[in-house]
Motif scaffolding. Structure first.
Motif, PDB file in Angstrom:
ATOM      1  N   LEU A 275       0.796  -1.221   0.000  1.00  0.00           N
ATOM      2  CA  LEU A 275       0.000   0.000   0.000  1.00  0.00           C
ATOM      3  C   LEU A 275       0.834   1.280   0.000  1.00  0.00           C
ATOM      4  CD1 LEU A 275      -2.811  -0.994   2.549  1.00  0.00           C
ATOM      5  CD2 LEU A 275      -3.076  -0.666   0.084  1.00  0.00           C
ATOM      6  N   HIS A 276       2.142   1.172  -0.209  1.00  0.00           N
ATOM      7  CA  HIS A 276       2.966   2.386  -0.154  1.00  0.00           C
ATOM      8  C   HIS A 276       4.235   2.171  -0.970  1.00  0.00           C
ATOM      9  CE1 HIS A 276       4.142   5.962   2.697  1.00  0.00           C
ATOM     10  NE2 HIS A 276       4.441   6.208   1.426  1.00  0.00           N
ATOM     11  N   ALA A 277       4.202   2.599  -2.223  1.00  0.00           N
ATOM     12  CA  ALA A 277       5.361   2.455  -3.103  1.00  0.00           C
ATOM     13  C   ALA A 277       5.379   3.612  -4.095  1.00  0.00           C
ATOM     14  CB  ALA A 277       5.312   1.120  -3.846  1.00  0.00           C
ATOM     15  N   HIS A 278       6.584   4.057  -4.432  1.00  0.00           N
ATOM     16  CA  HIS A 278       6.754   5.221  -5.304  1.00  0.00           C
ATOM     17  C   HIS A 278       7.433   4.834  -6.618  1.00  0.00           C
ATOM     18  CE1 HIS A 278       5.684   8.175  -2.178  1.00  0.00           C
ATOM     19  NE2 HIS A 278       6.189   7.275  -1.348  1.00  0.00           N
ATOM     20  N   SER A 279       6.955   5.435  -7.687  1.00  0.00           N
ATOM     21  CA  SER A 279       7.565   5.239  -9.003  1.00  0.00           C
ATOM     22  C   SER A 279       8.446   6.438  -9.342  1.00  0.00           C
ATOM     23  CB  SER A 279       6.475   5.084 -10.071  1.00  0.00           C
ATOM     24  OG  SER A 279       5.960   6.355 -10.462  1.00  0.00           O
ATOM     25  N   SER A 280       8.997   6.412 -10.539  1.00  0.00           N
ATOM     26  CA  SER A 280       9.849   7.509 -10.995  1.00  0.00           C
ATOM     27  C   SER A 280       9.073   8.806 -11.172  1.00  0.00           C
ATOM     28  CB  SER A 280      10.537   7.135 -12.311  1.00  0.00           C
ATOM     29  OG  SER A 280       9.578   6.769 -13.292  1.00  0.00           O
ATOM     30  N   LEU A 281       7.746   8.759 -11.140  1.00  0.00           N
ATOM     31  CA  LEU A 281       6.970   9.994 -11.233  1.00  0.00           C
ATOM     32  C   LEU A 281       7.058  10.807  -9.947  1.00  0.00           C
ATOM     33  CD1 LEU A 281       5.203  11.528 -13.262  1.00  0.00           C
ATOM     34  CD2 LEU A 281       3.202  10.452 -12.240  1.00  0.00           C
ATOM     35  N   SER A 282       7.360  10.147  -8.817  1.00  0.00           N
ATOM     36  CA  SER A 282       7.626  10.876  -7.579  1.00  0.00           C
ATOM     37  C   SER A 282       8.977  11.571  -7.709  1.00  0.00           C
ATOM     38  CB  SER A 282       7.675   9.926  -6.378  1.00  0.00           C
ATOM     39  OG  SER A 282       6.391   9.578  -5.930  1.00  0.00           O
ATOM     40  N   TYR A 283       9.106  12.743  -7.093  1.00  0.00           N
ATOM     41  CA  TYR A 283      10.369  13.476  -7.178  1.00  0.00           C
ATOM     42  C   TYR A 283      11.520  12.683  -6.575  1.00  0.00           C
ATOM     43  CZ  TYR A 283       9.553  14.664  -2.250  1.00  0.00           C
ATOM     44  OH  TYR A 283       9.328  14.604  -0.891  1.00  0.00           O
ATOM     45  N   ASP A 284      11.209  11.749  -5.667  1.00  0.00           N
ATOM     46  CA  ASP A 284      12.262  10.971  -5.025  1.00  0.00           C
ATOM     47  C   ASP A 284      12.196   9.485  -5.366  1.00  0.00           C
ATOM     48  OD1 ASP A 284       9.907  10.563  -3.697  1.00  0.00           O
ATOM     49  OD2 ASP A 284      10.681  10.941  -1.684  1.00  0.00           O
ATOM     50  N   GLY A 285      11.418   9.123  -6.387  1.00  0.00           N
ATOM     51  CA  GLY A 285      11.334   7.735  -6.818  1.00  0.00           C
ATOM     52  C   GLY A 285      12.304   7.469  -7.959  1.00  0.00           C
ATOM     53  N   ARG A 286      12.554   6.195  -8.242  1.00  0.00           N
ATOM     54  CA  ARG A 286      13.562   5.860  -9.248  1.00  0.00           C
ATOM     55  C   ARG A 286      13.023   5.081 -10.430  1.00  0.00           C
ATOM     56  NH1 ARG A 286      18.007   1.444  -7.811  1.00  0.00           N
ATOM     57  NH2 ARG A 286      16.273   0.131  -8.506  1.00  0.00           N
ATOM     58  N   ASP A 287      12.124   4.113 -10.195  1.00  0.00           N
ATOM     59  CA  ASP A 287      11.830   3.118 -11.218  1.00  0.00           C
ATOM     60  C   ASP A 287      10.456   3.292 -11.857  1.00  0.00           C
ATOM     61  OD1 ASP A 287      14.285   1.826 -10.875  1.00  0.00           O
ATOM     62  OD2 ASP A 287      13.514   0.679  -9.175  1.00  0.00           O
ATOM     63  N   PRO A 288      10.316   2.868 -13.120  1.00  0.00           N
ATOM     64  CA  PRO A 288       9.008   2.914 -13.785  1.00  0.00           C
ATOM     65  C   PRO A 288       8.069   1.857 -13.217  1.00  0.00           C
ATOM     66  CG  PRO A 288      10.601   1.792 -15.176  1.00  0.00           C
ATOM     67  CD  PRO A 288      11.377   2.340 -14.001  1.00  0.00           C
ATOM     68  N   VAL A 289       6.795   2.016 -13.509  1.00  0.00           N
ATOM     69  CA  VAL A 289       5.802   1.119 -12.921  1.00  0.00           C
ATOM     70  C   VAL A 289       6.013  -0.327 -13.352  1.00  0.00           C
ATOM     71  CG1 VAL A 289       4.079   2.916 -12.604  1.00  0.00           C
ATOM     72  CG2 VAL A 289       4.127   1.642 -14.752  1.00  0.00           C
ATOM     73  N   GLU A 290       6.552  -0.550 -14.541  1.00  0.00           N
ATOM     74  CA  GLU A 290       6.754  -1.932 -14.983  1.00  0.00           C
ATOM     75  C   GLU A 290       7.696  -2.693 -14.053  1.00  0.00           C
ATOM     76  OE1 GLU A 290       5.411   0.451 -18.469  1.00  0.00           O
ATOM     77  OE2 GLU A 290       6.935   0.722 -16.917  1.00  0.00           O
ATOM     78  N   LEU A 291       8.779  -2.038 -13.607  1.00  0.00           N
ATOM     79  CA  LEU A 291       9.695  -2.702 -12.689  1.00  0.00           C
ATOM     80  C   LEU A 291       9.049  -2.928 -11.326  1.00  0.00           C
ATOM     81  CD1 LEU A 291      13.181  -1.042 -13.360  1.00  0.00           C
ATOM     82  CD2 LEU A 291      12.419  -3.344 -13.953  1.00  0.00           C
ATOM     83  N   ILE A 292       8.242  -1.989 -10.904  1.00  0.00           N
ATOM     84  CA  ILE A 292       7.535  -2.127  -9.624  1.00  0.00           C
ATOM     85  C   ILE A 292       6.572  -3.309  -9.682  1.00  0.00           C
ATOM     86  CG2 ILE A 292       5.845  -1.003  -8.116  1.00  0.00           C
ATOM     87  CD1 ILE A 292       7.210   1.668  -8.892  1.00  0.00           C
ATOM     88  N   LEU A 293       5.844  -3.428 -10.781  1.00  0.00           N
ATOM     89  CA  LEU A 293       4.906  -4.539 -10.939  1.00  0.00           C
ATOM     90  C   LEU A 293       5.630  -5.873 -11.054  1.00  0.00           C
ATOM     91  CD1 LEU A 293       2.407  -2.828 -13.401  1.00  0.00           C
ATOM     92  CD2 LEU A 293       2.033  -3.303 -10.973  1.00  0.00           C
ATOM     93  N   GLU A 294       6.765  -5.887 -11.736  1.00  0.00           N
ATOM     94  CA  GLU A 294       7.557  -7.116 -11.831  1.00  0.00           C
ATOM     95  C   GLU A 294       8.002  -7.579 -10.443  1.00  0.00           C
ATOM     96  OE1 GLU A 294      10.847  -6.566 -14.461  1.00  0.00           O
ATOM     97  OE2 GLU A 294       9.587  -6.243 -16.227  1.00  0.00           O
ATOM     98  N   GLN A 295       8.453  -6.650  -9.627  1.00  0.00           N
ATOM     99  CA  GLN A 295       8.881  -6.998  -8.271  1.00  0.00           C
ATOM    100  C   GLN A 295       7.710  -7.485  -7.440  1.00  0.00           C
ATOM    101  OE1 GLN A 295      11.681  -7.394  -6.886  1.00  0.00           O
ATOM    102  NE2 GLN A 295      11.353  -7.234  -4.668  1.00  0.00           N
TER     103      GLN A 295
END
Length: 228
Positions: A6-26
């Motif tokens: 319920l709490h994860a950030h993508s590269s769209l956050s100013y302090d996030g790194r990865d695109p949603v595809e990598l987040i979903l893969e993980q």
């Protein structure tokens, strides 16, 4: 029981790194059932993740982490972004106007925009649920405070990895006793308090790396903004 991040950030956050595809893969790799991408004051990546989630065998929950005047508030089940800079109560109202769920993350971690620096305990209890375990902790004291508060007010409890890099997705999960495998059913179960939490600390070296990466990205974006 469904395992939900319920709490994860993508590269769209100013302090996030990865695109949603990598987040979903993980999320798929660690066996999660559902995930909400909760970018700071942005919702586009979360909407994209919710749409792509079934391709990874996941339930996607559209969400965002909103910067209210009091501090951070998580909004789930949203269709459009809630603007930052509203008061605490106005932010809750804006989430509820969309039929969403308002969860207060790391409320006692004031150095990380926890709301308790600027609101009362009575106001904190206006949230629909309290994040009682955030894996980006230093001592665990703030998590214990959040848990004691939620228990004292009989409020629903959640956990979140607060991941800013994809590898940390799934560090902390909320087990949700949902009646169906759907975003709506998950949010309804959370609202009714049918949850349990589990998690482990994000390693300090990774927390520091995530924080340092966020600072460097903010500086880079600020510099680029000067030339636009």
């Amino acid at each position: 029981m469904l395992s939900v991040e319920l709490h994860a950030h993508s590269s769209l956050s100013y302090d996030g790194r990865d695109p949603v595809e990598l987040i979903l893969e993980q999320a798929e790799a660690v066996g999660l059932d559902a995930i909400a991408v909760t970018d700071h004051d942005e919702i586009d990546a979360s909407l994209a993740a919710a749409e792509l989630a079934p391709e990874y065998g996941l339930i996607g929950i559209p969400a965002m982490e909103i910067s209210s005047k009091a501090g951070h508030i998580l909004g789930f089940g949203l269709e459009e972004a809630v603007p930052p800079g509203l008061s605490y109560e106005s932010t809750l109202e804006a989430i509820h106007e969309q039929g969403g769920l308002a969860v207060i993350p790391h409320p006692f971690q004031e150095s990380r925009h926890g709301v308790m620096a600027r609101i009362t305990r009575e106001e904190l209890a206006d949230g629909d649920a309290i994040e009682i375990y955030n894996s980006r902790l230093l001592t665990g004291r703030a998590n214990r405070q959040a848990e004691r508060f939620a228990q004292s007010r009989d409020l629903p409890m959640t956990a979140g990895s607060d991941a800013h890099i994809s590898e940390m997705v799934g560090q902390a999960v909320t087990r949700v006793d949902a009646e169906q495998r759907s975003a709506d059913a998950i949010l309804e179960a959370i609202r009714e308090g049918r949850t349990s939490v589990e998690g482990k600390r994000t390693p300090w070296r990774i927390s520091f790396r995530q924080a340092a990466g966020g600072v460097s990205r903010r500086v880079r974006n600020s510099v680029l903004g000067l030339f636009q």
